[in-house]
Design an enzyme around this catalytic site. Structure first.
Site, PDB file in Angstrom:
ATOM      1  N   TYR A  55      -7.384  -8.032   0.544  1.00  0.00           N
ATOM      2  CA  TYR A  55      -7.418  -6.973   1.553  1.00  0.00           C
ATOM      3  C   TYR A  55      -8.403  -5.889   1.128  1.00  0.00           C
ATOM      4  O   TYR A  55      -8.397  -5.442  -0.033  1.00  0.00           O
ATOM      5  CB  TYR A  55      -6.010  -6.405   1.732  1.00  0.00           C
ATOM      6  CG  TYR A  55      -5.962  -5.110   2.510  1.00  0.00           C
ATOM      7  CD1 TYR A  55      -6.557  -4.997   3.766  1.00  0.00           C
ATOM      8  CD2 TYR A  55      -5.322  -3.996   1.986  1.00  0.00           C
ATOM      9  CE1 TYR A  55      -6.526  -3.812   4.456  1.00  0.00           C
ATOM     10  CE2 TYR A  55      -5.275  -2.806   2.676  1.00  0.00           C
ATOM     11  CZ  TYR A  55      -5.887  -2.721   3.915  1.00  0.00           C
ATOM     12  OH  TYR A  55      -5.853  -1.532   4.603  1.00  0.00           O
TER      13      TYR A  55
ATOM     14  N   ARG B 241      13.546  12.280  -3.106  1.00  0.00           N
ATOM     15  CA  ARG B 241      12.351  11.712  -3.748  1.00  0.00           C
ATOM     16  C   ARG B 241      12.737  10.863  -4.955  1.00  0.00           C
ATOM     17  O   ARG B 241      12.080   9.868  -5.270  1.00  0.00           O
ATOM     18  CB  ARG B 241      11.372  12.811  -4.176  1.00  0.00           C
ATOM     19  CG  ARG B 241      10.176  12.279  -4.982  1.00  0.00           C
ATOM     20  CD  ARG B 241       9.061  13.293  -5.107  1.00  0.00           C
ATOM     21  NE  ARG B 241       9.520  14.596  -5.546  1.00  0.00           N
ATOM     22  CZ  ARG B 241       9.789  14.918  -6.827  1.00  0.00           C
ATOM     23  NH1 ARG B 241       9.658  14.017  -7.787  1.00  0.00           N
ATOM     24  NH2 ARG B 241      10.200  16.135  -7.132  1.00  0.00           N
TER      25      ARG B 241
ATOM     26  N   LYS C 179       4.162  -5.241   7.329  1.00  0.00           N
ATOM     27  CA  LYS C 179       3.790  -6.503   7.956  1.00  0.00           C
ATOM     28  C   LYS C 179       5.027  -7.345   8.270  1.00  0.00           C
ATOM     29  O   LYS C 179       5.890  -6.925   9.032  1.00  0.00           O
ATOM     30  CB  LYS C 179       2.793  -7.227   7.056  1.00  0.00           C
ATOM     31  CG  LYS C 179       1.641  -6.359   6.548  1.00  0.00           C
ATOM     32  CD  LYS C 179       0.861  -5.672   7.660  1.00  0.00           C
ATOM     33  CE  LYS C 179      -0.452  -5.056   7.198  1.00  0.00           C
ATOM     34  NZ  LYS C 179      -0.325  -3.961   6.228  1.00  0.00           N
TER      35      LYS C 179
END
Length: 380
Positions: A101, A48, A198
């Site tokens: 968006y 992490r 994307k």
């Protein structure tokens, strides 16, 4: 290394010194054995916090965007959340474009606003409107260019000048363009965000988000949220994103070639009311786009004269273009924003007209894509 394509393949990607493997290993591990209490091997303790695979991607995106710092997240929205919460405080005001968006607006409006951040939207491509919308407590301009889904183009350099004159952080969502076509940091922006899901990943098989900045303080603030909130990208997703970026430039040029052909084919069709593509000379933002982009990417939107019924019919009539959310993959997708990607902003100032179709133009044969659009239009 100076060339973009060379850096896309090699930045952060040194061969494995143990075996000579050209592709660095994927460190698919949650934790790292310590030599003694507090004795970390090369600084690695727990994934992490840090992981060699994620470090490679963070180095890569920073290099490609022209910054010194990169941060990788589990999704584009996780990256945006870390930027917003890392750089804003209750009482601050963020000025956001009025065509972004839907998930970005939802994040700011439904999570940040209850926390105490003020939010307003503006026509970000109109510099006078932006200047007039600034408040004494405005601390961030959130710019998405080209915008989603109406492909509005905002002048990054001019907005950076306005923002910095008002002590604002200027954040640019560069998802549609990628650093292969547009580099906001070089134009004056402070922070770049991406949905790596994307174009960067490019194959519709990975979820991820990225942040790049040249500002050490901002990197530390966003990096603290990355570590403390924990929405980090996992090693395998990082590997897939790196693999995708290696062919980014090639793909973006092919996407742009195909999108230009599709946009031009739409212009003359009687069922089409308006085409939104920055590469078209009559697009309102074409000159600005041509100045800050090298190509115009693969996103095309258009309005149909037949309204919502025609738009829904078109969206369900294509065959090569597949009806799905998301964008930026090698395959072509068709999206009906009003009820899909932007359903969350219906009834708000960001509501998308119900006759709008958004196309993510892939890298298939150009003639097949143009023919598919033509046959779908024949059914509306």
């Amino acid at each position: 290394m100076t060339g973009f394509d060379t850096r896309a393949i090699h930045a952060g990607q040194a061969f494995d010194p143990l075996t000579g493997a050209v592709i660095p290993p994927v460190y698919q591990t949650s934790t790292f054995v310590q030599e003694h209490v507090g004795g970390l091997r090369s600084g690695y303790e727990y994934t992490r916090g840090t992981n060699p695979t994620r470090d490679a991607l963070q180095t890569l995106i920073a290099d490609l965007e022209g910054g010194r710092h990169g941060l990788s997240f589990a999704s584009g929205l996780a990256a945006e959340d870390a930027v917003l919460r890392g750089l804003l405080r209750p009482g601050d005001h963020v000025l956001m474009g009025d065509d972004v968006y839907g998930g970005t607006h939802r994040l700011a409006n439904q999570i940040l606003v209850p926390w105490g951040v003020e939010l307003s939207t503006v026509e970000m491509s109109n510099l006078d409107h932006v200047a007039a919308a600034l408040r004494p407590n405005t601390r961030m301009l959130w710019v998405e260019t080209p915008s989603n889904p109406l492909m509005k183009v905002s002048d990054i350099a001019a907005l950076s000048e306005i923002g910095h004159g008002h002590d604002c952080v200027v954040v640019v969502d560069n998802t549609f363009s990628t650093p292969a076509l547009q580099r906001p940091l070089a134009l004056g922006a402070d922070v770049v965000v991406h949905s790596a899901t994307k174009y960067l990943g490019g194959h519709s098989d990975v979820l991820g988000g990225l942040v790049a900045t040249d500002d050490e303080r901002m990197a530390e603030q966003v990096g603290f949220l990355q570590y403390a909130a924990g929405a980090v990208s996992a090693p395998w997703e990082v590997f897939l994103t790196i693999r995708g970026i290696k062919t980014l430039s090639l793909r973006m040029h092919r996407h742009s070639d195909n999108a230009e052909a599709v946009a031009e084919s739409l212009l003359e069709h009687p069922a089409v009311e308006q085409v939104f593509y920055p590469g078209l000379p009559d697009h309102a933002g074409h000159q600005v786009a041509a100045a800050q982009m090298t190509r115009f990417s693969g996103m095309v939107s258009f309005a149909l004269r037949g309204g919502a019924e025609a738009a829904r019919t078109f969206a369900e009539a294509t065959s090569v273009f597949q009806l799905a959310e998301s964008l930026g993959g090698v395959e072509s997708l068709v999206n009906y924003p009003a009820q899909m990607t932007h359903a969350s902003v219906r009834g708000t100032e960001l509501e998308v007209p119900d006759n709008i179709i958004r196309l993510s133009v892939g890298i298939e044969d150009t003639d097949d894509l143009v023919s598919d659009v033509a046959q779908a239009l024949a059914q509306v």
